[in-house]
Design a protein around this motif. Sequence first.
Motif, PDB file in Angstrom:
ATOM      1  N   ALA A   1       0.839  -1.202   0.000  1.00 33.22           N
ATOM      2  CA  ALA A   1       0.000   0.000   0.000  1.00 33.22           C
ATOM      3  C   ALA A   1       0.873   1.251   0.000  1.00 33.22           C
ATOM      4  O   ALA A   1       1.941   1.280   0.609  1.00 33.22           O
TER       5      ALA A   1
ATOM      6  N   ASN B   1      -4.597  -0.881   0.112  1.00 36.14           N
ATOM      7  CA  ASN B   1      -4.862   0.534   0.422  1.00 36.14           C
ATOM      8  C   ASN B   1      -5.994   0.747   1.413  1.00 36.14           C
ATOM      9  O   ASN B   1      -6.271   1.878   1.786  1.00 36.14           O
TER      10      ASN B   1
ATOM     11  N   SER C   1       1.078   5.465   0.728  1.00 31.33           N
ATOM     12  CA  SER C   1       0.499   6.653   1.350  1.00 31.33           C
ATOM     13  C   SER C   1       1.573   7.726   1.436  1.00 31.33           C
ATOM     14  O   SER C   1       2.761   7.454   1.252  1.00 31.33           O
TER      15      SER C   1
ATOM     16  N   ARG D   1      -9.267   6.174  -2.823  1.00 30.59           N
ATOM     17  CA  ARG D   1      -8.060   5.336  -2.782  1.00 30.59           C
ATOM     18  C   ARG D   1      -6.849   6.085  -2.250  1.00 30.59           C
ATOM     19  O   ARG D   1      -5.775   5.511  -2.114  1.00 30.59           O
TER      20      ARG D   1
END
Length: 123
Positions: free
Chosen positions: A5, A68, A7, A45
Amino acid sequence: MELGAFSLSLTVKDIEASKKFYQKLGFEVTGGDQAEHWLILKNGRHVIGLFAGMFDKNMLTFNPGWNNDAQQVDNFTDVRDIQKQLRAQGVEFVSKADESTSGPASFIIEDPDGNPILVDQHR
């Protein structure tokens, strides 16, 4: 190489003010602990983390073993294997994961412009 994921981890001065600002942009708090000075926010997302007093700079963050939605995935590349692949390609590390361990671990590298990249495995 599957990094997991993605970020953006933001260094913030006032976590409450930052939370309110990003909520105006449609982000919702999905994790973290404001009393411990960190929150995870999501808009569709898109995922950002707000961190007060934890990091010197904003950084890109990847989480092997997570999607995610911060849900565990069964098949993923362990952070230590990613580290070995990068080291074999000559990437220099700010901090390294202990390759003799298993489970949670992390490492930090920097791109050519000094932007930190955290690869942080939680399981």
